[in-house]
Design a protein around this motif. Structure first.
Motif, PDB file in Angstrom:
ATOM      1  N   LEU A 170       0.851  -1.182   0.000  1.00 33.88           N
ATOM      2  CA  LEU A 170       0.000   0.000   0.000  1.00 33.88           C
ATOM      3  C   LEU A 170       0.890   1.235   0.000  1.00 33.88           C
ATOM      4  N   VAL A 171       0.554   2.206  -0.826  1.00 35.75           N
ATOM      5  CA  VAL A 171       1.372   3.411  -0.952  1.00 35.75           C
ATOM      6  C   VAL A 171       0.463   4.634  -0.950  1.00 35.75           C
ATOM      7  N   PRO A 172       0.779   5.646  -0.140  1.00 38.31           N
ATOM      8  CA  PRO A 172      -0.045   6.860  -0.133  1.00 38.31           C
ATOM      9  C   PRO A 172       0.243   7.741  -1.333  1.00 38.31           C
ATOM     10  N   ASP A 173      -0.759   8.393  -1.850  1.00 45.96           N
ATOM     11  CA  ASP A 173      -0.554   9.393  -2.886  1.00 45.96           C
ATOM     12  C   ASP A 173       0.168  10.594  -2.296  1.00 45.96           C
ATOM     13  N   GLU A 174       0.875  11.324  -3.165  1.00 42.28           N
ATOM     14  CA  GLU A 174       1.761  12.380  -2.680  1.00 42.28           C
ATOM     15  C   GLU A 174       1.012  13.608  -2.180  1.00 42.28           C
ATOM     16  N   VAL A 175      -0.124  13.943  -2.772  1.00 42.88           N
ATOM     17  CA  VAL A 175      -0.834  15.163  -2.396  1.00 42.88           C
ATOM     18  C   VAL A 175      -2.302  14.835  -2.146  1.00 42.88           C
ATOM     19  N   PRO A 176      -2.988  15.638  -1.348  1.00 41.82           N
ATOM     20  CA  PRO A 176      -4.418  15.402  -1.111  1.00 41.82           C
ATOM     21  C   PRO A 176      -5.219  15.565  -2.396  1.00 41.82           C
ATOM     22  N   ALA A 177      -6.275  14.791  -2.511  1.00 41.37           N
ATOM     23  CA  ALA A 177      -7.092  14.818  -3.726  1.00 41.37           C
ATOM     24  C   ALA A 177      -8.528  14.453  -3.396  1.00 41.37           C
ATOM     25  N   LEU A 178      -9.443  14.914  -4.250  1.00 39.54           N
ATOM     26  CA  LEU A 178     -10.741  14.293  -4.392  1.00 39.54           C
ATOM     27  C   LEU A 178     -10.621  13.329  -5.553  1.00 39.54           C
ATOM     28  N   TYR A 179     -11.267  12.171  -5.463  1.00 44.73           N
ATOM     29  CA  TYR A 179     -11.114  11.133  -6.469  1.00 44.73           C
ATOM     30  C   TYR A 179     -12.418  10.948  -7.244  1.00 44.73           C
ATOM     31  N   VAL A 180     -12.334  11.128  -8.557  1.00 44.67           N
ATOM     32  CA  VAL A 180     -13.458  10.796  -9.425  1.00 44.67           C
ATOM     33  C   VAL A 180     -13.479   9.284  -9.589  1.00 44.67           C
ATOM     34  N   TYR A 181     -14.638   8.689  -9.356  1.00 43.73           N
ATOM     35  CA  TYR A 181     -14.781   7.235  -9.418  1.00 43.73           C
ATOM     36  C   TYR A 181     -15.901   6.896 -10.393  1.00 43.73           C
ATOM     37  N   GLU A 182     -15.591   6.029 -11.351  1.00 46.62           N
ATOM     38  CA  GLU A 182     -16.565   5.603 -12.358  1.00 46.62           C
ATOM     39  C   GLU A 182     -16.727   4.099 -12.324  1.00 46.62           C
ATOM     40  N   GLN A 183     -17.985   3.650 -12.374  1.00 48.42           N
ATOM     41  CA  GLN A 183     -18.322   2.237 -12.553  1.00 48.42           C
ATOM     42  C   GLN A 183     -19.118   2.122 -13.844  1.00 48.42           C
ATOM     43  N   SER A 184     -18.688   1.240 -14.722  1.00 48.82           N
ATOM     44  CA  SER A 184     -19.367   1.087 -16.007  1.00 48.82           C
ATOM     45  C   SER A 184     -19.436  -0.381 -16.379  1.00 48.82           C
ATOM     46  N   GLY A 185     -20.463  -0.704 -17.155  1.00 54.44           N
ATOM     47  CA  GLY A 185     -20.677  -2.073 -17.604  1.00 54.44           C
ATOM     48  C   GLY A 185     -21.973  -2.134 -18.371  1.00 54.44           C
ATOM     49  N   PRO A 186     -22.423  -3.327 -18.700  1.00 50.57           N
ATOM     50  CA  PRO A 186     -23.691  -3.453 -19.419  1.00 50.57           C
ATOM     51  C   PRO A 186     -24.832  -2.791 -18.640  1.00 50.57           C
ATOM     52  N   ASP A 187     -25.413  -1.768 -19.230  1.00 49.12           N
ATOM     53  CA  ASP A 187     -26.536  -1.038 -18.624  1.00 49.12           C
ATOM     54  C   ASP A 187     -26.175  -0.370 -17.311  1.00 49.12           C
ATOM     55  N   VAL A 188     -24.884  -0.121 -17.067  1.00 49.85           N
ATOM     56  CA  VAL A 188     -24.443   0.519 -15.829  1.00 49.85           C
ATOM     57  C   VAL A 188     -23.478   1.649 -16.152  1.00 49.85           C
TER      58      VAL A 188
END
Length: 588
Positions: A170-188
């Protein structure tokens, strides 16, 4: 000693944080469904897919006094951290490697569990004692100074988390962030933002719960969060954003920027993650969110746990002999302040030089809540301290700490309408024949030879209606005795609440018709899968109760009125995948 005053956000706040991510070649293999959808058979499969799967943190497998029961494997060599390239994956299975025997069950493809784990994980029976407050008051009345000793399981989770940070798994990211998260698939297709959400009291009408919580699962998650000093999986929040500026930025990032992670999980979904680190963009997000309301779609027990932990940590910070800058009370359970791995030394503290890039503007007028259409009438007084400054890793009097926030996924329900599914019940030891015979005095009963025919009939009749399934076919309950039903429903609840199928099940069918309560000891839970519920009923000599999903507008209206639907009434989806980004208090 009284509980110190807690910092109170004056609106919906989503703060950036330094995410902790797996540095492995195939990130899908280290992810899992949310903890309460995982059966013992699923644990086996997840550990089979990768020895460092996040399930070792969220559902540690050791037994009291015997940490050897959790397999320990040499970690996969970490990916280079300097450039942190895009990672693409697809989940596959290998030869079993876990050292425990799964309970009979469920499916091998991570389908919803056919066990009671959705309410209380069996391995957690020896964890912290349950809070003494009534379930719906747990966050507010649990003694903040009572720190329950963690179980051996969670001590193992804490050690594993430290080891993985030290080894570079596990490794921390270097700077603080908000994370855009996408879930995609059939009909999703669902997109949202993962960040630190400011914790609020439900009376503020900023973050609205819609379900009651139970003491056992809160105590279970509290033991885990207290021991690991981490939020290991995000809760799921919905807000009606009207395709505002935050949603526009989310869509722009997903369309034009290179993701940090791309993971293809075996449920057919693709998960992608981007980081927003620009202070101006983070400010735009918070300006758009500040006046809005959010509904807890999934994670009521974890949100309640966030608030219990917040009260405990602030009480601890005010104990005599604990200075504002001291973190000694967590030294034994926090990850190291700095690590050395194959990529060289890493600074893992977020404190140094961090600025408040995500503070919302203040003084916004009270407006109608987008989710409910009703004004937020219970707002903090003008002199109530507001959450404006970022955490420095410890709480001072009147200040904030990392436990004043909780890991959350926030989704605009206007742009990405949720999928609301039913949660079914199974009553072991109550044969279908007996359940039907008892119901005949209260309901009209129709008989079907198979589940499919019964389900088709259930879809064609008005509420309230329930389909019973088990050994011998299916039985449809319709047209309840109106006098007996009215007598059973609580007069202090609204007519809308009393009309919900889960309310009628909880207040009428279970206690009046069958003489039992809807609790985690008596009733098993099965998400979505009607066939799985019927199989579990047959296997346990019991009866499955199949329900139709609640209407979203009913859920929102009940929450707007300050009420809670009965436990396990809703299953919003798609739920965020656990393990794509973690949050630890020392690194936050």
């Amino acid at each position: 000693m009284g509980t110190p005053e807690l910092p109170v956000p004056d609106g919906l706040v989503l703060r950036p944080f330094r995410g902790v991510r797996f540095a492995v070649e195939d990130p899908a293999k280290v992810t899992s469904p949310p903890y309460d959808l995982i059966s013992d058979a699923d644990v086996e499969a997840l550990l089979d897919s990768h020895p460092n799967n996040v399930v070792r943190l969220i559902l540690p497998c050791s037994t009291p006094g015997d940490s050897s029961s959790t397999p320990h494997h040499a970690p996969e060599p970490p990916a280079p951290h300097a450039s942190r390239p895009e990672v693409t994956s697809s989940t596959t299975h290998h030869r079993p490697s876990a050292q425990h025997t799964p309970e009979p069950a469920a499916s091998s493809n991570h389908a919803p569990a056919e066990t009671s784990r959705t309410t209380h994980h069996p391995r957690s029976a020896h964890t912290a004692p349950e809070p003494s407050a009534p379930p719906h008051n747990i966050p507010d009345t649990t003694s903040p100074t009572t720190n329950h000793p963690p179980s051996t399981d969670y001590a193992e989770a804490g050690r594993t988390l430290k080891e993985w940070l030290a080894e570079g798994v596990l490794v921390p990211d270097e700077v603080p962030a908000l994370y855009v998260y996408e879930q995609s698939g059939p009909d999703v297709l669902q997109r949202g933002l993962i960040g630190d959400v400011g914790l609020t009291d439900p009376a503020q009408r900023i973050i609205l719960p819609h379900e009651d919580v139970m003491a056992g699962p809160v105590a279970d998650r509290l033991a885990l969060m207290s021991t690991t000093q981490a939020n290991l999986e995000p809760i799921f929040l919905l807000y009606e954003g009207d395709n505002g500026t935050a949603t526009a930025l989310v869509d722009e990032v997903a369309a034009k920027r290179r993701p940090l992670v791309t993971a293809h999980t075996e449920d057919g979904l693709t998960h992608r993650l981007w980081a927003i680190t620009d202070p101006a963009e983070i400010a735009v997000v918070n300006a758009d969110l500040h006046h809005r309301q959010a509904l807890i779609a999934d994670g009521h027990h974890r949100y309640a746990t966030y608030r219990v932990l917040q009260r405990q940590e602030h009480a601890t910070a005010h104990e005599p002999g604990i200075s504002d800058s001291s973190t000694s009370r967590h030294d034994a359970r926090r990850p190291h302040e700095s690590r050395t791995n194959a990529g060289g030394p890493r600074e893992t503290r977020a404190d140094a030089g961090r600025t408040n890039t995500g503070s919302p503007t203040t003084g916004a007028p009270t407006t109608s809540g987008p989710i409910t259409g009703e004004p937020r009438t219970s707002r903090p007084d003008a002199d109530t301290p507001t959450t404006k400054e970022p955490s420095t890793g410890s709480a001072s009097a009147g200040g904030t700490g990392p436990w004043d926030f909780g890991l959350a996924l926030l989704v605009d329900s206007t742009a990405y309408p949720p999928d609301l599914k039913a949660i079914h019940r199974v009553i072991p030891g109550l044969p279908l024949s007996e359940a039907t015979e008892r119901a005949r005095s209260f309901w009209q009963v129709r008989y079907y030879d198979d589940l499919a025919s019964g389900l088709a009939a259930l879809d064609s009749v008005p509420e309230p209606a329930f389909l019973l399934a088990g050994e011998g076919g299916a039985r449809l309950l319709t047209d309840p005795d109106p006098v007996r039903l009215a007598r059973a429903m609580p007069p202090d609840h609204s007519d809308r609440w009393n009309s919900l199928n889960t309310s009628i099940l909880t207040e009428f069918v279970l206690p009046v018709v069958w003489g039992m309560r809807d609790d985690e000891r008596t009733v098993r839970i099965v998400h979505h899968d009607t066939e799985a519920a019927a199989r579990l009923a047959v296997r346990t000599g019991g009866t499955a109760v199949i329900l139709r999903p609640l209407a979203i507008e009913d859920v929102l209206a009940v929450a707007a009125g300050g009420e809670r639907v009965p436990r396990k009434s809703t299953s919003f989806g798609p739920k965020p995948r656990t393990g794509l980004v973690l949050r630890t208090f020392a690194i936050d």
